[in-house]
Design an enzyme around this catalytic site. Structure first.
Site, PDB file in Angstrom:
ATOM      1  NE  ARG A   9      -5.038  12.332  -2.613  1.00  0.00           N
ATOM      2  CZ  ARG A   9      -4.500  11.402  -3.395  1.00  0.00           C
ATOM      3  NH1 ARG A   9      -4.822  11.366  -4.687  1.00  0.00           N
ATOM      4  NH2 ARG A   9      -3.649  10.524  -2.911  1.00  0.00           N
ATOM      5  CE  LYS A  23      -0.753  13.989  -0.749  1.00  0.00           C
ATOM      6  NZ  LYS A  23      -1.373  13.373   0.454  1.00  0.00           N
ATOM      7  CG  HIS A  83      -9.795  12.698   2.751  1.00  0.00           C
ATOM      8  ND1 HIS A  83      -9.031  13.109   1.684  1.00  0.00           N
ATOM      9  CD2 HIS A  83      -9.179  11.606   3.262  1.00  0.00           C
ATOM     10  CE1 HIS A  83      -7.994  12.304   1.556  1.00  0.00           C
ATOM     11  NE2 HIS A  83      -8.046  11.390   2.498  1.00  0.00           N
ATOM     12  NE  ARG A 108      -8.323   9.568  -1.056  1.00  0.00           N
ATOM     13  CZ  ARG A 108      -7.759   9.095  -2.157  1.00  0.00           C
ATOM     14  NH1 ARG A 108      -8.450   9.064  -3.300  1.00  0.00           N
ATOM     15  NH2 ARG A 108      -6.516   8.648  -2.140  1.00  0.00           N
ATOM     16  CG  HIS A 151      -2.898   5.466  -1.512  1.00  0.00           C
ATOM     17  ND1 HIS A 151      -3.481   4.598  -0.627  1.00  0.00           N
ATOM     18  CD2 HIS A 151      -3.514   6.668  -1.320  1.00  0.00           C
ATOM     19  CE1 HIS A 151      -4.407   5.233   0.073  1.00  0.00           C
ATOM     20  NE2 HIS A 151      -4.443   6.485  -0.331  1.00  0.00           N
ATOM     21  CE1 TYR A 163       3.123  -6.338 -15.227  1.00  0.00           C
ATOM     22  CE2 TYR A 163       2.322  -6.296 -12.967  1.00  0.00           C
ATOM     23  CZ  TYR A 163       2.470  -6.956 -14.171  1.00  0.00           C
ATOM     24  OH  TYR A 163       1.954  -8.216 -14.324  1.00  0.00           O
TER      25      TYR A 163
END
Length: 401
Positions: free
Chosen positions: A245, A272, A335, A338, A361, A371
């Site tokens: 970002r 974020k 942006h 991404r 995300h 994990y």
């Protein structure tokens, strides 16, 4: 014959409302929409009156009979149960008002509980919404007197000026504060729940992004040829490789970069999702960072602003550079890198979990998320180097044209 729970459950709606009688003035009105409303018919002062006792099944048969019996005791004492209810409500409202809790005092108390978990930018944004868009209309009002119409009147001012997304944000904010007030005992009810249902829906916005390999090569060539402020140039050249970002890149500090491990670790307070994020650095990124050291000197920020060494470059600075290269808002955004990376990496067959982990995300399953972060680092390291090599090949192809 008195009512039974079976009879109440089996009562079906008809074309017109009808009544099912219990005993001693208690009955249920069954509406065409299927609602079942408890009512008590009684006489007081020579007049026939009705008292609402709730709805079935929220108020069951036994509870409705209990309310009926309480009302009949009041009547026997010469007290009108309808008037008694209104007076009790007024007394309770006055009691809440006596606490002196205004919307602003409750909102600031809620903010004081929550802000520690937010980034400084998010803290500033929430406080701005409160102080500039809610406090002027609701701030001095006793919290307990506010109803849904009051909240809507304040929120719809943003909607009226076309700021639909802002109106939805304000509705969510009011809902959170109202829910907090109910939980801690400041208010009896969460009257600000569901406010977004009364607002114009928000149109989903998609950031413009280039997803064609050929067009991406042209953009990379333009970035490589762009001459401007060193921090802007380096940031734009690094961004396609790391596709983080904008704020995460612009606020990067040298202490976050481990050159020996070829890793950049963004701390949770700058992310974020409020969790640390590891970015494997391709050889190309390492070289660009070393080059940037010549410009940032001893400053802690990797991309300091030319106006202040204590501030990073702005998002507008990056966006303006793209515009000077000839890329309009419908073609590419900061942006958008991404989206570009996500689209092309998925098309090239890379594991979706690797890509999502690299994009930082949110993973709904917290255990799986932990994990993934540990398990996918070697795979992401290989993917990021291959991605960087792929970008270089696209740029080179356009330079040879």
């Amino acid at each position: 014959m008195p009512l039974s729970d079976t009879a109440l459950r089996n009562a079906k709606p008809r074309n017109a409302p009808y009544k099912l009688y219990d005993a001693e003035g208690l009955f249920v009105i069954v509406t065409p929409a299927g609602g079942k409303w408890w009512r008590l018919k009684y006489r007081f002062g020579g007049k026939e009156k009705l008292l609402s006792l709730g709805t079935y099944p929220d108020t069951g048969l036994k509870e409705a009979r209990g309310k009926r019996d309480e009302a009949r005791k009041l009547i026997a004492q010469g007290i009108d149960p309808s008037a008694y209810r209104k007076e009790s409500k007024a007394i309770n409202t006055a009691a809440w008002q006596d606490q002196g809790r205004t919307f602003e005092s409750v909102a600031r108390e809620w903010f004081g509980k929550k802000y520690i978990a937010w980034t400084p930018g998010h803290q500033k944004k929430i406080l701005s919404r409160l102080e500039n868009q809610l406090f002027p209309y609701l701030g001095g009002r006793p919290f307990s007197t506010l109803d849904v119409a009051d909240y809507l009147a304040a929120i719809q001012k943003a909607e009226a000026r076309g700021a639909i997304e802002t109106a939805h944000r304000l509705a969510q904010l009011c809902g959170q504060i109202s829910r907090y007030a109910r939980i801690v005992g400041i208010a009896k009810h969460d009257v600000a729940a569901g406010l977004t249902e009364a607002l114009t829906p928000v149109r989903t916005k998609h950031y413009a992004a280039i997803t064609s390999p050929s067009d991406l090569g042209h953009l990379l060539k333009a970035i490589d040829s762009y001459h401007g402020e060193p921090a802007i140039c380096h940031a734009l050249r690094i961004l396609p490789y790391v596709f983080v970002r904008s704020g995460e890149l612009r606020g990067a500090t040298w202490k976050e970069v481990n050159f020996d491990a070829a890793e950049w670790v963004i701390p949770p307070e700058r992310m974020k999702m409020r969790r640390p994020h590891i970015i494997p650095l391709a050889q190309q990124v390492v070289r660009l960072l070393h080059s940037m050291r010549d410009y940032s000197n001893t400053r802690s920020l990797i991309f300091p602003s030319s106006f202040s060494s204590s501030r990073c470059i702005s998002d507008m600075g990056l966006l303006n550079a793209l515009r000077r290269m000839g890329y309009g808002k419908e073609q590419m955004t900061v942006h958008g890198f991404r989206t570009t990376a996500s689209t092309l990496l998925n098309e090239q067959g890379y594991n979706r979990d690797w890509i999502e982990a690299q994009l930082a995300h949110a993973e709904r399953n917290a255990i799986r998320d932990a994990y993934n972060r540990a398990e996918y680092l070697p795979e992401r390291r290989r993917m990021m180097q291959e991605w960087a090599d792929y970008l270089d090949s696209l740029c080179l192809a356009h330079q040879l044209q």
